[in-house]
Design a protein around this motif. Structure first.
Motif, PDB file in Angstrom:
ATOM      1  N   TRP A  19      41.876  34.208  39.582  1.00  0.00           N
ATOM      2  CA  TRP A  19      42.663  35.241  40.258  1.00  0.00           C
ATOM      3  C   TRP A  19      42.799  36.459  39.351  1.00  0.00           C
ATOM      4  O   TRP A  19      43.857  36.718  38.769  1.00  0.00           O
ATOM      5  CB  TRP A  19      44.049  34.706  40.633  1.00  0.00           C
TER       6      TRP A  19
ATOM      7  N   VAL B  42      45.846  39.051  39.607  1.00  0.00           N
ATOM      8  CA  VAL B  42      47.221  38.638  39.320  1.00  0.00           C
ATOM      9  C   VAL B  42      47.538  39.001  37.873  1.00  0.00           C
ATOM     10  O   VAL B  42      46.860  38.587  36.941  1.00  0.00           O
ATOM     11  CB  VAL B  42      47.417  37.116  39.538  1.00  0.00           C
ATOM     12  N   GLU B  43      48.577  39.795  37.702  1.00  0.00           N
ATOM     13  CA  GLU B  43      48.983  40.214  36.365  1.00  0.00           C
ATOM     14  C   GLU B  43      49.769  39.093  35.685  1.00  0.00           C
ATOM     15  O   GLU B  43      50.722  38.556  36.248  1.00  0.00           O
ATOM     16  CB  GLU B  43      49.855  41.462  36.455  1.00  0.00           C
TER      17      GLU B  43
END
Length: 99
Positions: free
Chosen positions: A35, A38-39
């Protein structure tokens, strides 16, 4: 991701029984690849885990905490970190059991 170790453990003390920053980054590698949008912020610290997790979640939209799977006599029990998170953060908390 917040990893809190015992107060007496030195930060970055890999090789002394405590995982350090490289270990933490390694845990996240496959998730970052899966992913990439996504941070994830890594936070490695020492001290009271519940306090650090609550502090780290102050601007979060969702807090995910783990709960060790064990076989209590009655009901599902949570530990002090999860208990503090459920009662003291201002965002939803997902409690995920793990072994």
């Amino acid at each position: 991701m917040v990893h809190v170790r015992r107060p007496e453990a030195a930060i970055g003390g890999e090789g002394k029984g405590e995982p350090g920053e490289d270990f933490l980054a390694g845990l996240l590698t496959s998730w970052r690849e899966r992913w990439p949008d996504v941070e994830v912020e890594e936070w490695l610290t020492a001290g009271p885990a519940a306090q650090h997790v609550v502090e780290a979640a102050k601007d979060a939209q969702l807090l995910v905490v783990g709960r060790r799977v064990h076989r209590p006599a009655f009901g599902a029990h949570i530990g002090p970190v999860t208990h503090a998170a459920v009662h003291h953060v201002g965002c939803p908390v997902a409690v995920v059991p793990h072994s």
